[in-house]
Every structure is written in structure tokens, then in C-alpha cells.
Design an enzyme around this catalytic site. Structure first.
Site, mmCIF file in Angstrom:
data_model
loop_
_atom_site.group_PDB
_atom_site.id
_atom_site.type_symbol
_atom_site.label_atom_id
_atom_site.label_comp_id
_atom_site.label_asym_id
_atom_site.label_seq_id
_atom_site.Cartn_x
_atom_site.Cartn_y
_atom_site.Cartn_z
ATOM 1 N N HIS A 169 -5.222 25.892 100.176
ATOM 2 C CA HIS A 169 -6.387 26.458 99.484
ATOM 3 C C HIS A 169 -6.123 26.783 98.024
ATOM 4 O O HIS A 169 -7.061 26.966 97.264
ATOM 5 C CB HIS A 169 -6.843 27.736 100.205
ATOM 6 C CG HIS A 169 -7.459 27.468 101.542
ATOM 7 N ND1 HIS A 169 -8.812 27.542 101.767
ATOM 8 C CD2 HIS A 169 -6.913 27.101 102.727
ATOM 9 C CE1 HIS A 169 -9.078 27.248 103.039
ATOM 10 N NE2 HIS A 169 -7.937 26.983 103.639
ATOM 11 N N ASP A 381 -7.423 28.747 89.706
ATOM 12 C CA ASP A 381 -8.009 28.965 91.025
ATOM 13 C C ASP A 381 -8.037 27.644 91.785
ATOM 14 O O ASP A 381 -8.356 26.598 91.190
ATOM 15 C CB ASP A 381 -9.458 29.476 90.867
ATOM 16 C CG ASP A 381 -9.829 30.507 91.916
ATOM 17 O OD1 ASP A 381 -9.231 30.484 93.002
ATOM 18 O OD2 ASP A 381 -10.717 31.333 91.642
HETATM 19 P P1 ADQ Z 1 -10.061 33.510 97.188
HETATM 20 O O1 ADQ Z 1 -8.969 33.687 96.215
HETATM 21 O O2 ADQ Z 1 -10.329 34.629 98.097
HETATM 22 O O3 ADQ Z 1 -9.845 32.207 98.078
HETATM 23 P P2 ADQ Z 1 -12.797 32.580 96.282
HETATM 24 O O4 ADQ Z 1 -12.878 31.133 96.534
HETATM 25 O O5 ADQ Z 1 -13.439 32.993 95.010
HETATM 26 O O6 ADQ Z 1 -11.331 33.173 96.238
HETATM 27 O O7 ADQ Z 1 -13.521 33.314 97.459
HETATM 28 C C1 ADQ Z 1 -13.804 34.685 97.437
HETATM 29 C C2 ADQ Z 1 -14.773 34.963 98.573
HETATM 30 O O8 ADQ Z 1 -14.844 36.357 98.775
HETATM 31 C C3 ADQ Z 1 -16.175 34.453 98.293
HETATM 32 O O9 ADQ Z 1 -16.706 33.882 99.461
HETATM 33 C C4 ADQ Z 1 -16.939 35.717 97.915
HETATM 34 O O10 ADQ Z 1 -18.292 35.703 98.286
HETATM 35 C C5 ADQ Z 1 -16.196 36.771 98.685
HETATM 36 N N1 ADQ Z 1 -16.222 38.040 97.952
HETATM 37 C C6 ADQ Z 1 -15.718 38.288 96.743
HETATM 38 N N2 ADQ Z 1 -15.933 39.564 96.390
HETATM 39 C C7 ADQ Z 1 -16.606 40.118 97.412
HETATM 40 C C8 ADQ Z 1 -17.106 41.432 97.671
HETATM 41 N N3 ADQ Z 1 -16.933 42.443 96.816
HETATM 42 N N4 ADQ Z 1 -17.721 41.627 98.841
HETATM 43 C C9 ADQ Z 1 -17.877 40.626 99.733
HETATM 44 N N5 ADQ Z 1 -17.416 39.388 99.547
HETATM 45 C C10 ADQ Z 1 -16.785 39.143 98.402
HETATM 46 C C11 ADQ Z 1 -8.850 31.189 98.218
HETATM 47 C C12 ADQ Z 1 -8.469 30.443 96.943
HETATM 48 C C13 ADQ Z 1 -9.719 29.879 96.276
HETATM 49 C C14 ADQ Z 1 -10.466 28.992 97.263
HETATM 50 C C15 ADQ Z 1 -10.679 29.698 98.576
HETATM 51 C C16 ADQ Z 1 -11.230 28.758 99.638
HETATM 52 O O11 ADQ Z 1 -7.789 31.311 96.042
HETATM 53 O O12 ADQ Z 1 -9.388 29.137 95.125
HETATM 54 O O13 ADQ Z 1 -11.731 28.649 96.716
HETATM 55 O O14 ADQ Z 1 -9.469 30.229 99.097
HETATM 56 O O15 ADQ Z 1 -10.449 27.619 99.749
#
Ligand code: ADQ
Length: 501
Positions: A169, A381
Site C-alpha cells: 500500500h 503517499d
Molecule cells: P493511509 O496512510 O491511512 O493509507 P489514505 O489513503 O489517505 O492514507 O487513507 C486514509 C483513510 O482514512 C481515508 O479513507 C479517510 O477517509 C480516512 N480518514 C482520514 N481521516 C479520518 C478521520 N478523521 N475520520 C475518519 N476517517 C478518516 C495507506 C497508504 C495510502 C494508501 C492507502 C490504501 O499510506 O497511500 O492510499 O493505504 O492503499
């Protein structure tokens, strides 16, 4: 048996449900984060089993609570228990103080403690126990992310002949960064034991192949179009890039629900109908939150006419709170927010609204819909699902996505988003100014382009493509041949690391 008839077994570091066990209390709550956001819709649709850690040592009350919870779901959960010491060296240590910073291109943040690696090996053995206990013949075992890169090696060394796929990921670094890992050869040798390996972007896949060429003796690499097949230690693996996505239909439907419509109204009233610039992130130094706040401050400084008319909403979900660096980051963000609010705020106008908590899906979608601009500016990311969630929620075809060119999502969304270098404060300010002034028709044209792409390339297509191509790859292995040098070197070094401590 066809691919989609096989039971799906997901293995990841954490279960999608967190268990908080006190002396006399036990609380289950959903986890927040990209991996869970992406995989939960798949398991909810197809059923199957999810193996992952609970975050604590063995506790029979946790086992019972999870069983009760599973009785209400279409999939089952298999807990893996780690002691506090195991968790400290595997999760806080190796995963988050070595692999996470290194793979995000910041080796200066790494702490290469040798005990961390041995904890990583032990934890991978524990997860292998979980897979062995739950696996049934014909299952498709899909391992997720950087915590479990040794799992195929551990299972193969125990004689398991199950189909093992891996999805990475986070970014995969280029050789000159990856080479700093003291256990680089062991890690590559272990990854090569999966049957299928998926990366987010073509760049990550290229980096992985370049690392294999440089560091894995005896590896053979075949190219067929966009896919690669590698052969090492007598085993073949298919490699491809499969950009992860979101449940587009679910987000679009949620976006018009009564709860979201009421939420939009409440948000707009709460901020006196100023234009919202929205940030949504897990609390992490790779997400570029302080840099983003600095850019917002520079916007207010260089464009005083915007003061009172634009408000930033920064939602941060707590993450890795036991690691000192993350605590410091939280403090730094809070101090910056309060400095900017103190300096620029006026009666009736707060420049930055800061929420430090996990919000519900309906609340999140309401924020996506209420925002004029989504400011998604990670320093690095793997993909970034927030960018895609924002677009999927914009059923009104409005809103502007300002997106870091260092997010994996930039590869797919470059035709609709305004791409920025998050380190270039002035560049971010210019993009924000452009976004705030963008005509309705340009917003519509850009948003429609991105939405059409995400609608088609949604999370279900991601899972289907990965599974079917991985399945096909195993059926068509490359011809047998003799590698350049003996692969037994890798196997024996790994065996030493995982068993001989
Ligand atoms: P993350 O680093 O967790 O994932 P991201 O892809 O941005 O990063 O996902 C964050 C998730 O958390 C989103 O679904 C978002 O809606 C949710 N989220 C964020 N803040 C929130 C809050 N305050 N309350 C509820 N939900 C919240 C890792 C990798 C990424 C990759 C994903 C999936 O670092 O690059 O996109 O896995 O592969």
C-alpha cells in the site's frame, strides 16, 4: 474452481475492528485508515475471512467479543495476539521506525535497531500461525502491506502450498534508498516467495524491479507488457501495478443522504458560509500537514482580501500515538494552528478549524461536499484515498482538488486536479488562489473527468483485476531455467533470520 469462487482470506497487521480492553471493560470500535477503507467493502460484498492483530496480548474476552461481532457480519475475523514486547519491536519499531520512513524516502528518520528486525521476524511467524489455523484448500490468501513482507517465506518454509498474493500500500523506494536497509536481501528474497505482488503505481513497480535486479542474486525477470514475472529460488511471482480505489457508488449514494445534506448545512452555518479549504489525514509526518498549514498562512498573508472569506478545516485522525515522533507532530500542528488563529482571526471568523478525531463516514462526506477545495498535499503517499473519496462524493460536479504530485493518485488524476509540489509554499499558494477563483464550468469539467475515472476504476475493479491477473499468472509460469547464481544463499540467510535467532 474459478477465481471469484475462491474464499478470500485477507491478512493485514490490524483487524478492521479495534478492541480496547480495560480491567472490567471491553469496547469494539472500527479502525480508521486507508487499508480498512479499501478492503472492508470488498469483504462485506464477497464474504471471507480477515486475519489481523487486535493490538494486544491474548485475552479470551477479546476472542469471545469478536466471535459475537462476527455472528452479525458476512465475514469472519481471526485475531492474532502479540505480547507488548513483540508489538513494540515489530510494530512501533521495525514497521514504523524503519520501513515506514525508509519507504517514504526519509531514511534520516529511521532507527535501525537490530532487535526490531528480530521482532519483525517473530511477528511474521505469529501471523503465519494465524493463516495456518484459518486457511482452507483453494482459498485465495491476500496479504496486505509492509508489516508482513516475510509472510510468504515463513509459510513456504513450513511447507504451505497455498496461493499467496501481496499488495503493497505504501511507496516502494528506488535502489539508492532501499539499499540502506540492513536486511535488504532477506526482504527481497521473502517477497519473491509470493505468487503475485501488486504495487500502487508504475513507479513503485519499477523501483521494486530495480531493487531486485540490484540486490537479489540469481533473480530472473521477464517482461510481458505492463506485467513482469520474476523467478528466484525456484519460485515464480507475477508483478504488476494496481492503483487502489474507493467504493464510488457507496460514496456517491451517501453524498445525497439526509444525514449528509443536514451535515452540509450545519457545517456551512458553523463557518459563516466562508469558502472551505479541507484537509483530511491520518496524523503522520508523510501527510505534509505542517507544510500545508504554512501554505495556508502564506495565502492569508499575501492575499489579505481573502481573510474572513476563506476557512481551512483540517481533520486529523489520531494515529500511532505511542510513538514519540507522532506525539511531537501533534503538538507542532496544534501550536501552528493556534498561532495562525491568534494572528489572523477576528470576531466571527476562525481561520482554521482543527478536528483531531475519527469522524463518521456521513460527517466526512458532508465535509467533502461542503468544501470548495480539497487540499491533499502529502510529501509522499502510496495512493491517498482522500483525493478519490472527495471526487466520488462530489455528485454536484463542483469543488477543486489540489493534489500533491508525490501522491500515487496524481498518476491517475493529473487531468482534473491542480498538481502541486507540497514543499513549494508559493506554488501551493498560487494553486489555492486559482482554485478559489476557478469558474463553475472549469470546476465541472475537471471534476467530471476525475469522477468518470474513479467510477470506472473503483475498489471492486481493483480487487477483481488483482485477483484475476494473479490467478492467471500462477497458471502460466515461465519456462524452467537455471538462474545465474545459486538462490540457496538467500533461502539460508532468511532461514537464519526467521528461525535461527
Ligand atoms: P493511509 O496512510 O491511512 O493509507 P489514505 O489513503 O489517505 O492514507 O487513507 C486514509 C483513510 O482514512 C481515508 O479513507 C479517510 O477517509 C480516512 N480518514 C482520514 N481521516 C479520518 C478521520 N478523521 N475520520 C475518519 N476517517 C478518516 C495507506 C497508504 C495510502 C494508501 C492507502 C490504501 O499510506 O497511500 O492510499 O493505504 O492503499
Amino acid at each position: 474452481m474459478k477465481m471469484d469462487e475462491r474464499r478470500l482470506v485477507v491478512v493485514s497487521n490490524r483487524l478492521p475492528i479495534m478492541v480496547e480492553a480495560g480491567e472490567n471493560t471491553l469496547r469494539l470500535k472500527p479502525s480508521c485508515g486507508g487499508l480498512v477503507s479499501a478492503l472492508l467493502p470488498i469483504l462485506s460484498e464477497q464474504g471471507g475471512c480477515w486475519i489481523g492483530a487486535t493490538g494486544g496480548a491474548y485475552d479470551h474476552r477479546v476472542v469471545d467479543a469478536l466471535k459475537r461481532w462476527c455472528a452479525t457480519q458476512d465475514y469472519s475475523l481471526v485475531p492474532v495476539f502479540l505480547t507488548a514486547a513483540e508489538s513494540a519491536s515489530f510494530y512501533q519499531g521495525c514497521s514504523n521506525e524503519i520501513i515506514w520512513p525508509l519507504f517514504h524516502g526519509v531514511p534520516s528518520r529511521c532507527n535501525f535497531g537490530p532487535e526490531y528486525w528480530s521482532g519483525y521476524c517473530t511477528a511474521n511467524e505469529r501471523f503465519a500461525d494465524g493463516v495456518e489455523g484459518a486457511w482452507k484448500s483453494g482459498d485465495f490468501v491476500w496479504v496486505h502491506d509492509y508489516h508482513l513482507m516475510l509472510l510468504a517465506h515463513v509459510l513456504r518454509s513450513r511447507g504451505a502450498d497455498c496461493r499467496l498474493a501481496y499488495f503493497h500500500h505504501i511507496p516502494f523506494p528506488p535502489p539508492d534508498v532501499f539499499e540502506k536497509l540492513p536486511w535488504r536481501m532477506e526482504m527481497l528474497g521473502a517477497l519473491a516467495q509470493f505468487d503475485t505482488l501488486g504495487f500502487q503505481t508504475a513507479r513503485d513497480r519499477r523501483n521494486f524491479v530495480a531493487c531486485l535486479r540490484r540486490w537479489l542474486p540469481g533473480v530472473r525477470i521477464y517482461r510481458g507488457g505492463e506485467r513482469f514475472v520474476i523467478r528466484a529460488a525456484g519460485h515464480s511471482a507475477a508483478i504488476g501495478n494496481y492503483p487502489i480505489s474507493v467504493d464510488y457508488d457507496d460514496l456517491a449514494a451517501e453524498a445525497t443522504s439526509p444525514a449528509v445534506l443536514a451535515g452540509i448545512e450545519a457545517i456551512q452555518q458553523g463557518i459563516s458560509r466562508a469558502s472551505i479549504i479541507l484537509g483530511v489525514d491520518r496524523l503522520d509526518y508523510t501527510k505534509g500537514i505542517p507544510e500545508r498549514l504554512t501554505a495556508f498562512e502564506a495565502l492569508l498573508k499575501t492575499h489579505p482580501e481573502l481573510r474572513g472569506h476563506v476557512t481551512m478545516v483540517q481533520i486529523v485522525v489520531p494515529s500511532r500515538e505511542s510513538i514519540p515522533e507522532y506525539k511531537e507532530l501533534k503538538l507542532r500542528i496544534e501550536m501552528t494552528v493556534s498561532k495562525i488563529n491568534g494572528e489572523y482571526g477576528s470576531p466571527g471568523w476562525v481561520p482554521i478549524h482543527y478536528l483531531h478525531r475519527c469522524v463518521s463516514r456521513a460527517e466526512l462526506v458532508a465535509f467533502y461536499r461542503a468544501a470548495h477545495v480539497a487540499l491533499v498535499t502529502p510529501l509522499k503517499d502510496g495512493m491517498n484515498l482522500v483525493a478519490k473519496e472527495f471526487c466520488a462524493s462530489r455528485v454536484d460536479d463542483r469543488g477543486v482538488l489540489v493534489l500533491s504530485e508525490f501522491a500515487g493518485a496524481a498518476e491517475e488524476l493529473r487531468n482534473g486536479a491542480l498538481l502541486v509540489n507540497p514543499y513549494d509554499t508559493q506554488g501551493v499558494v498560487s494553486a489555492l488562489f486559482l482554485a478559489l477563483a476557478m469558474s463553475d464550468s472549469e470546476q465541472q469539467q475537471r471534476m467530471q473527468t476525475m469522477r468518470a475515472h474513479i467510477r470506472e476504476h473503483n475498489v471492486f475493479r481493483w480487487a477483481r483485476t488483482f485477483r484475476s491477473q494473479g490467478f492467471a499468472a500462477r497458471a502460466s509460469r515461465p519456462p524452467a531455467f537455471l538462474p545465474h547464481s545459486s538462490p540457496s544463499f538467500i533461502s539460508s540467510r532468511l532461514a537464519l533470520m526467521t528461525h535461527g535467532r
